[in-house]
Enzyme design. Structure first.
Site, PDB file in Angstrom:
ATOM      1  N   CYS A 157      -0.170  17.244 -23.860  1.00 39.23           N
ATOM      2  CA  CYS A 157      -1.366  18.098 -23.939  1.00 39.23           C
ATOM      3  C   CYS A 157      -1.228  19.392 -23.149  1.00 39.23           C
ATOM      4  CB  CYS A 157      -2.590  17.330 -23.458  1.00 39.23           C
ATOM      5  SG  CYS A 157      -2.659  17.094 -21.649  1.00 39.23           S
ATOM      6  N   HIS A 208      -1.703   1.375  -4.300  1.00 39.33           N
ATOM      7  CA  HIS A 208      -2.065   2.782  -4.104  1.00 39.33           C
ATOM      8  C   HIS A 208      -1.210   3.721  -4.961  1.00 39.33           C
ATOM      9  CE1 HIS A 208      -4.020   1.843   0.064  1.00 39.33           C
ATOM     10  NE2 HIS A 208      -4.813   1.579  -0.953  1.00 39.33           N
ATOM     11  N   CYS A 216       2.353  18.614 -18.847  1.00 38.80           N
ATOM     12  CA  CYS A 216       2.426  17.430 -19.704  1.00 38.80           C
ATOM     13  C   CYS A 216       3.064  17.794 -21.046  1.00 38.80           C
ATOM     14  CB  CYS A 216       1.011  16.886 -19.908  1.00 38.80           C
ATOM     15  SG  CYS A 216       0.898  15.511 -21.078  1.00 38.80           S
ATOM     16  N   ALA A 266       8.631  -4.636  12.439  1.00 36.23           N
ATOM     17  CA  ALA A 266       8.867  -5.587  11.358  1.00 36.23           C
ATOM     18  C   ALA A 266      10.357  -5.816  11.131  1.00 36.23           C
ATOM     19  CB  ALA A 266       8.210  -5.088  10.079  1.00 36.23           C
ATOM     20  N   GLN A 306       1.022  -3.103  16.864  1.00 34.86           N
ATOM     21  CA  GLN A 306      -0.175  -3.286  17.669  1.00 34.86           C
ATOM     22  C   GLN A 306      -0.742  -4.676  17.400  1.00 34.86           C
ATOM     23  OE1 GLN A 306      -1.017  -0.967  19.869  1.00 34.86           O
ATOM     24  NE2 GLN A 306       0.637   0.362  19.115  1.00 34.86           N
ATOM     25  N   GLN A 329       0.823  -1.198   0.000  1.00 32.61           N
ATOM     26  CA  GLN A 329       0.000   0.000   0.000  1.00 32.61           C
ATOM     27  C   GLN A 329       0.864   1.258   0.000  1.00 32.61           C
ATOM     28  OE1 GLN A 329      -3.709  -0.636   2.747  1.00 32.61           O
ATOM     29  NE2 GLN A 329      -2.043  -1.852   3.596  1.00 32.61           N
TER      30      GLN A 329
END
Length: 251
Positions: A151, A112, A148, A232, A216, A94
């Site tokens: 365009c 995401h 861009c 982790a 948690q 994510q």
């Protein structure tokens, strides 16, 4: 862990907690300077970009600078090592940073989007002119977005904003991996942001063992669901040693 050691297909599903261990600010962190006046969620919408594109682009360039200054941590490196140990590993994140890739992971599924893949707000074509290391003041600033090359529309960050649908192909790929795996590691994610939060549940429904690694505790709803509490970067290396190098029967 026997379920990891015997797995033929492991899915690793990561969230903001993994990036936070590399000191990348999350949406919940307190902000300072220009950003102190804004709720980050209010800057992460198409409406905000239409109303004030320089403010939104400046916010995301500040975030991208934080990512480029950060380094992959022990959790990112352990996932790379795990991929070498199992027959198949699918990495779904994510997170919108590139720390998994810089650690050595390949074919990362970014549900995401990514800070490093901007596109035109008008025509959606990719934009490739970002500076590798923007020099952004810590207090933040407004920056007019680039235009861009096709365009001349305004370029937007390549992330999924609130109220936007996740990319259909990417989500389908993530869901398919979850249904196919026999072990899923859910790492550093709150498990509340939909529809990505469905991924661990899909794995459970199709017979996989799901291991939650989070600071948690995560309430287990199933016999094949395990919660490991802690950073982790500390727990993943231990998990790998237990699964792949400790002698059989070792305590």
């Amino acid at each position: 862990m026997a379920s990891l050691q015997s797995a033929s297909h492991v899915v690793v599903f990561t969230g903001a907690g993994v990036s936070a261990e590399s000191d990348i600010p999350t949406f919940r962190d307190a902000l300072s300077g220009l950003w102190e006046r804004f709720d980050p969620a209010e800057l992460a919408t198409p409406q905000a970009f239409r109303h004030d594109p320089a403010l939104v682009w400046g916010w995301y360039e500040w975030r991208r600078m934080k990512v480029l200054q950060a380094q992959p941590n022990a959790a990112h490196r352990a996932i790379v090592e795990l991929a070498r140990r199992v027959p198949k590993l699918s990495l779904i994140t994510q997170n919108v940073d590139d720390l998994h890739e810089r650690a050595g992971s390949t074919q990362v599924i970014h549900v995401h989007g990514s800070l490093h893949a901007p596109r035109c707000f008008a025509c959606a074509r990719p934009y490739v002119g970002l500076v590798d290391m923007p020099v952004e003041p810590e207090e933040g600033r407004r920056i007019e977005p680039p235009r861009c090359l096709h365009c001349h529309g305004k370029v937007r960050p390549g992330v999924v904003w609130f109220s936007e649908m996740l990319p259909e192909t990417t989500l389908r790929q993530a869901f398919a991996a979850a249904r196919d795996c026999d072990c899923l590691l859910s790492i550093g994610t709150s498990g509340v942001v939909q529809p990505a939060a469905q991924i661990p549940h899909l794995a459970l429904e199709h017979g996989a063992t799901v291991v939650h690694i989070n600071r948690q505790p995560v309430a287990s709803q199933h016999a094949r669901e395990i919660s490991l509490v802690g950073p982790a970067g500390e727990l993943l290396p231990v998990l790998l040693r237990q699964a792949f190098t400790d002698p059989v029967g070792a305590e």
